[in-house]
Every structure is written in C-alpha cells, then in structure tokens.
Scaffold this motif. Structure first.
Motif, short mmCIF file in Angstrom:
data_model
loop_
_atom_site.label_atom_id
_atom_site.label_comp_id
_atom_site.label_asym_id
_atom_site.label_seq_id
_atom_site.Cartn_x
_atom_site.Cartn_y
_atom_site.Cartn_z
N VAL A 201 -26.73 -0.44 1.56
CA VAL A 201 -25.38 0.05 1.30
C VAL A 201 -24.46 -0.49 2.40
O VAL A 201 -24.78 -0.37 3.59
N ARG A 202 -23.33 -1.04 1.99
CA ARG A 202 -22.35 -1.52 2.98
C ARG A 202 -21.68 -0.33 3.65
O ARG A 202 -21.35 0.66 3.01
N GLU A 203 -21.52 -0.46 4.96
CA GLU A 203 -20.85 0.63 5.66
C GLU A 203 -19.38 0.73 5.24
O GLU A 203 -18.80 -0.20 4.68
N ASN A 204 -18.81 1.90 5.47
CA ASN A 204 -17.39 2.19 5.23
C ASN A 204 -17.04 2.31 3.76
O ASN A 204 -15.87 2.53 3.43
N GLU A 205 -18.00 2.10 2.85
CA GLU A 205 -17.67 2.26 1.43
C GLU A 205 -17.48 3.73 1.12
O GLU A 205 -18.18 4.57 1.66
N PRO A 206 -16.52 4.06 0.22
CA PRO A 206 -16.32 5.47 -0.13
C PRO A 206 -17.55 6.03 -0.83
O PRO A 206 -18.39 5.27 -1.33
N PRO A 207 -17.67 7.35 -0.88
CA PRO A 207 -18.84 7.96 -1.55
C PRO A 207 -19.00 7.44 -2.97
O PRO A 207 -18.04 7.38 -3.74
N HIS A 208 -20.24 7.07 -3.32
CA HIS A 208 -20.51 6.54 -4.66
C HIS A 208 -22.01 6.62 -4.93
O HIS A 208 -22.81 6.88 -4.02
N VAL A 209 -22.37 6.42 -6.16
CA VAL A 209 -23.79 6.44 -6.55
C VAL A 209 -24.44 5.14 -6.08
O VAL A 209 -23.97 4.05 -6.38
N ILE A 210 -25.55 5.26 -5.33
CA ILE A 210 -26.22 4.07 -4.82
C ILE A 210 -27.49 3.76 -5.58
O ILE A 210 -28.02 2.66 -5.47
N LEU A 211 -28.01 4.76 -6.34
CA LEU A 211 -29.26 4.50 -7.08
C LEU A 211 -29.44 5.60 -8.12
O LEU A 211 -29.15 6.75 -7.87
N SER A 212 -29.90 5.18 -9.31
CA SER A 212 -30.29 6.14 -10.35
C SER A 212 -31.81 6.12 -10.44
O SER A 212 -32.39 5.14 -10.90
N ALA A 213 -32.43 7.20 -9.96
CA ALA A 213 -33.89 7.26 -9.95
C ALA A 213 -34.34 8.34 -10.93
O ALA A 213 -34.36 9.52 -10.62
N ALA A 214 -34.62 7.93 -12.15
CA ALA A 214 -34.98 8.88 -13.20
C ALA A 214 -36.50 8.93 -13.36
O ALA A 214 -37.16 7.91 -13.48
#
Length: 674
Positions: free
Chosen positions: A561-574
């Motif tokens: 994950v790149r630093e400073n990016e706003p909160p977001h989904v980084i992975l969908s682990a189903a």
C-alpha cells in the motif's frame, strides 16, 4: 473691367442660391446701354447625407414576424440630382434585418434571443455624386425576451434508492431544470403533479425553489416497494411554460418486522407410535421484510405413546436473520391420537367357580371374566368369546359374564370343566388376548398403515441412528402372516432394517456435504407359499451440522500500500464454508497489528482506517479470522503455525502489509553545522 469680364467676389453655394440676375450698363461717355445677365449656379457634390438621429439603442421582441419595422433612419442630402440621391446599406444584420430605400429597417427573419440577444448595426447613407459622399449611423438592437422556452430537466428520468426508515425532510435527490429565457421567463418553480401509487397524504414533497425532493410521510417497504413521482418545472412567464420529469424511488428494506405465524395458537393431532425423525407439522412463517418467508417443521425426537402422555404444550419461536434480529412466538398444542397398539389384558390369568350340578339350570350365573385395554375409543371396546365351543356354557360378549346354557344333569359331580375365553378389541387391526387356529390360505399381502410418515430427516455425523420402526400387518394367520423386512438398497451398508421388526437404523454416519438426501424402499414379505410382499418408500433428508470451518483460498496474503493514500479497501479476502444456511454464515475479525486496519464483519473487505506513513511504520503483520456463529459456538482465538490443525471452525490466514515509500521528505543532515 475694360474687357467686360464678370467674375465672382465670393465662393458660390448652390445650396444657398441657385440663380443670380445681373443688370449691366455700358457707356462710352455718351448715352449708356443696358443689358441683363442671368447666372445659374451649377451643383457640386459638396454635401454628405445627414441622418435625423444620432446613434441609439432599440429594443424589439424576439417573436416579431418578418416584415416588422425595427427603426426608421432616413437621411437627407442638400445636394441635388445624383449628388443628393441617398442610397442605404445595412451592416451587422446577419441576414435577420435589412433596410429599404426609404431608410426603414425591417425584419427579414424571426429573431431568437436565446441564439443572439444583441445586434450592432451600422447604417451607411451614400449619395451618388462623384466622388461619392457617405455617412454612417451606429444602432444597437436589443432582442427582448419572449417566454418561448420551457424549463428542461437535466434528465427525463431520475432513480434513487431510499431505506424505508429514512427520516422525514432530509434531501433524497435534487432535481434541476434550466430555462434558456431571461428574467421571470427563466424563473423555475417545482411541484409534484402525480405520485404512483397514490397515497393520502402524499409521501413526497419537493422544494419549489430548489427542486429538493424529500419525504413528508414515512416509507414502508412492506406496503409499497417502489414509487413513481412526476415532478413539473414551470417558469414565471405569461403564459407559463413547463416540462415534467419522472423520479423512480426504490424503497430499500430494513429489518423492522418480526416473523409472523398465520395464527396465534395451533391445535395439532398426531397418531402415536410415530417414528423418530417423522415430521409432525410444517409451519410457514411470513416476514413482511424482504426474503421473509420460511418453513419450519416439528419432528419426533423420541417415543410418542398416547398411553404415557396424550398431550404436549409447546412454545415455538421464529427468528429472522436481520440486524437487529427480530423474533415472534406461537403456542402449539399437540393432541396424541390413539393407535390400536395394546391388546386386551385379563385382570387374572385364571378364573374358577363351583356349580351345584343337581340344582343347575339354564341361565344360572357361573362367573364373570374381565379384561382391560389401555387404548381409547373403539380400540378399547372389548368383546368376549369362548374359544372352544361348549353346549353347556354361554358368555355375554359385552360383559364377560358366563352363564349356563342348559341344566347339568348329564355331568357327574366333581367334574372339572375348562373353558378358554378370548378378549378382542374393536380396533383396526383387531388385537386379542388369545387366538384361534384356522387352516389359513395366503391370500393377503402385507400392508403398511397409511398413517406411517414417509418423510424423514436425520442429522449428519451421527452413527447408529434409530430412524423408527416401520411395521406392516398381514390379515392372514400363521406362517402366512409372518413378515420379514428388507431394504431394496442399503447404500453400501449405510442403512439397515431389522428383518423381524422393521426397525430402520444407520450403520455409518451420514455426511450432508457428500449426499443430502436418500430414497429408501422397505420391502415387507410374508412367509406364505408363494410369498406376498408390499413396499414402503421413505424420503430421508440429511440435516446440516456445523462441521466445516470457513476456508480461505490461500494461507497467506501480501499487500503493498502506498503511504499517504486516503482510507480505502486494500484487499477482498472472502472465505467459503461447505455447510449450508445459518451454519455457512461467515464473520471476519482481525488479530495482531490491526490498529490502522478494519475488516468488514460480513464482507471480508480489509481497508485502511487512516493514511499509512512509511517513515513511522513500514510493515504490518496480522491474522484474519473467519468464523461462523453456528452451533457449536465457533468463536475463539486460532493461530496458524506450520501445519497444526485449528482447534475450532476458524480459518485464519496471515497477512503482511508493506507500506510503499513516497518521496515526500528531503535528505536531512545529522547536525546543523560541522
């Protein structure tokens, strides 16, 4: 002048005086002579055309028809002839306006203010002299607005989804309509003209000035799932013009209704001797919320014996799977109906009486036998009979009283007479305390009772289950009525039926994930020659047990994950679960370095809670747990180390999150000076 030449003293001006008359006298010292000279001044093109007005602004409405006079701008020229003949030309009319020979500006085509609202005209008045002299006049023509454009919505159809518990007054949608006109003609007002389906009072309202659509009444998904609202936008012109747009409102379900039984209490009758696993009653429960119907069945879990207990009072609770979960209940009264499963039983094994032979006569009372039957109704009504014919004794079939049929003079004293009495009930099939032997013919096939339930259910993972006893009856006697039971297919030894009793059991445990239903055929065959048989087909449903953990497609995940990016989904682990229904519901949680991360409890989507900072923390490692809330309770902590098994139905892969550096900071010296 001695030569008689006439000359001008000043400049002549044709426009001031066109003719002169000169009286000339001639004298040589004698008598004078007189002459008259007529002088005609010739015109020279020394005057430019002159307009009667100066530059000005003119307003004309945009809906004026061709031929309408815009303005009259005549010009005059003091010269004469061609020098004073004025010709007009118009510039800037752009094909919409022209000027005639009199200086009248006329419309050639209808104007459209919304296309062009202003024209800068130049009228040139030119004479026909040599050289030509001309004058220009500048005019500004303003096109006045006419209400010839209705408001136009940004879309002819709007769609919006609204939860049924949406608060009143909050904006659901803002409609926007634009009007190309100006002033009051472009002032747009909004109103609702129809609502389908209609309600009283209406559910929606729209702000007249802003077009903001909101609720005036509470929505109810269970009553109406979709509305079509027609909104009209009107301008302020006279007469007013308007247009309409359709707003489709989809009402979203919220779990605001508990399950509902179709009656507050149930009175159910069942026959006794139902086999274990047999369904007693199936309830259809309705929930006004979405996907709100379900069935539930009451099954027999033990022995049902009317003679032991003839009525059961139950409280049945139905729960939905919403959040929050809602419940409802109903009362169930189960009346156990009698089956003729008890033969009459005599109160004594042997009865005795003494009769005086000398005094005995027809009709004398000898003794009374008595039998009881634990069943009810006709199943407990008893008839008595003498199993061996006797000319001396008679038995009352209803009371069991034995009396003399005649005098006993033919019998010597101290003679012992033995009578065998039979007691039989009135049930179907009829049961008796004793029996007679006949020379029977095998003319009846075995028959299974019609009340035997044929739809069974059994839990998986349990061996040696007793599925019930499925016995048939045969109206024949002796060997012709001796029944042997067998299975047409025991599914590789999974099922077994007792050949003598018809008791059906499992030999190995069932696995719903391998097979979720079976069709079993029990065959009842008598021992006659030739043998006769009957069959009973049973449908067995395997009930799910929470015996499978959720499983992730891989054991470990690595995410950058790149630093400073706003909160977001980084992975969908189903994860997936091989069970079904409630046992397959999966919840997710994080253990370990979970501070800046969050996992959706039901979705498994892992997201950051805040921008990450490479310089403060470049890598995170945590464990994602997937578990289901079924029975047994599968909550707790589980760690994955090597290949060790999970202690509970939890699957927990490890996650490694690497923070990717962004060049946001320059080099820094260790100290400010050296």
């Amino acid at each position: 002048d001695d030569m008689g030449v006439i000359s001008t003293k000043t400049k002549l001006d044709y426009e001031s005086q066109k003719n002169y008359t000169l009286n000339i006298s001639l004298s040589d010292g004698g008598a004078p002579d007189y002459a008259t000279v007529f002088v005609r001044v010739l015109d020279v093109n020394d005057n430019s055309p002159m307009f009667g007005i100066t530059s000005t602004t003119i307003t004309i409405l945009e809906n004026m028809p061709p031929g309408t006079s815009v303005a009259s701008v005549p010009a005059t020229d003091r010269d004469e002839g061609f020098n004073g003949l004025v010709v007009y030309t118009l510039k800037g009319g752009e094909g919409k306006m022209d000027i005639d020979t009199s200086g009248l500006i006329l419309l050639e085509k209808e104007l459209d203010r919304e296309t062009q609202g202003l024209y800068n005209l130049t009228v040139v008045a030119s004479d026909q002299g040599q050289p030509v002299r001309s004058t220009a006049l500048n005019l500004t023509v303003l096109v006045g607005d006419v209400n010839d454009n209705p408001p136009v919505f940004s879309s002819s159809r709007y769609e919006v989804s609204v939860p049924e518990d949406e608060v009143l007054g909050r904006a659901l949608l803002t409609l926007s309509a634009a009007d190309l006109d100006a002033g009051d003609n472009a002032l747009v007002k909004y109103q609702i003209v129809s609502q389908q389906p209609p309600t009283s009072p209406p559910v929606f309202l729209v702000a007249p000035d802003t077009g903001q659509l909101s609720l005036s009444q509470q929505l109810d998904y269970e009553t109406i799932k979709q509305f079509q609202v027609e909104v009209e936008a009107s301008d302020g012109g006279q007469p007013s013009l308007s247009s309409k747009a359709l707003v489709v409102v989809h009402v979203l379900d919220v779990n605001d209704n508990p399950p509902e039984f179709n009656q507050a209490a149930y009175e159910i009758s069942v026959f006794e001797n139902l086999q274990q696993g047999s369904p007693v009653y199936t309830f259809s429960v309705a929930d006004k919320d979405e996907v709100g119907t379900g069935d539930g069945s009451i099954l027999v879990t033990g022995s049902v014996d009317r003679e032991t207990k003839e009525k059961y009072e139950l409280l049945l609770v139905a729960s939905d799977n919403g959040a929050p979960r809602r419940q409802n209940f109903t009362h169930i009264s189960i009346q156990v109906s009698d089956v003729n499963d008890n033969p009459p039983q005599f109160t004594k094994a042997q009865y005795s009486a003494s009769v005086r032979v000398a005094a005995a006569k027809e009709g004398d009372f000898v003794l009374a036998v008595s039998a009881t039957d634990l069943d009810a109704g006709n199943n407990s009504v008893i008839s008595y009979s003498l199993l061996d014919p006797s000319d001396d004794f008679h038995i009352n079939t209803l009371t069991g009283e034995i009396t003399l049929s005649r005098s006993l003079g033919h019998i010597t004293a101290d003679t012992v007479v033995t009578l065998t009495v039979g007691a039989a009930d009135h049930g179907v099939p009829q049961l008796s305390s004793n029996g007679k032997s006949f020379n029977d013919v095998n003319d009846n096939s075995p028959a299974f009772p019609t009340w035997i339930p044929t739809k069974l259910s059994a839990p998986e993972n349990a061996a040696g289950l007793d599925l019930g006893t499925f016995s048939a009856t045969d109206l024949d006697t002796g060997a012709n009525a001796l029944i042997t039971y067998s299975l047409q297919d025991d599914f590789a030894g999974t099922f077994h039926v007792d050949s003598s009793t018809g008791r059906l059991t499992t030999k190995t445990s069932l696995d719903r994930e391998t097979r979720d239903s079976y069709e079993l055929k029990i065959i009842a065959t008598d021992s006659g020659k030739p043998p006769l048989s009957a069959s009973l087909v049973l449908s067995l449903t395997v009930e799910d047990v929470n015996d499978n953990p959720p499983v992730f497609p891989q054991q470990s995940y690595s995410v950058t994950v790149r630093e400073n990016e706003p909160p977001h989904v980084i992975l969908s682990a189903a994860a997936t679960d091989a069970d079904t229904g409630y046992n397959a519901i999966i919840h997710y949680t994080i253990t370990g370095e979970a501070a800046p991360f969050h996992v959706g409890e039901l979705s498994g989507n892992i997201s950051t809670l805040e921008p990450l900072d490479y310089e403060s923390h470049s890598q995170y490692t945590f464990t994602l747990r997937a578990f289901n809330p079924g029975e047994p309770n599968l909550q707790g902590t589980a760690s994955i180390t090597g290949s060790s098994a999970l202690p509970q139905k939890i699957h927990a892969p490890s996650f490694s999150v690497t923070v990717e550096d962004v060049n946001e900071e320059g080099p820094v010296f260790d100290q400010p000076s050296y």
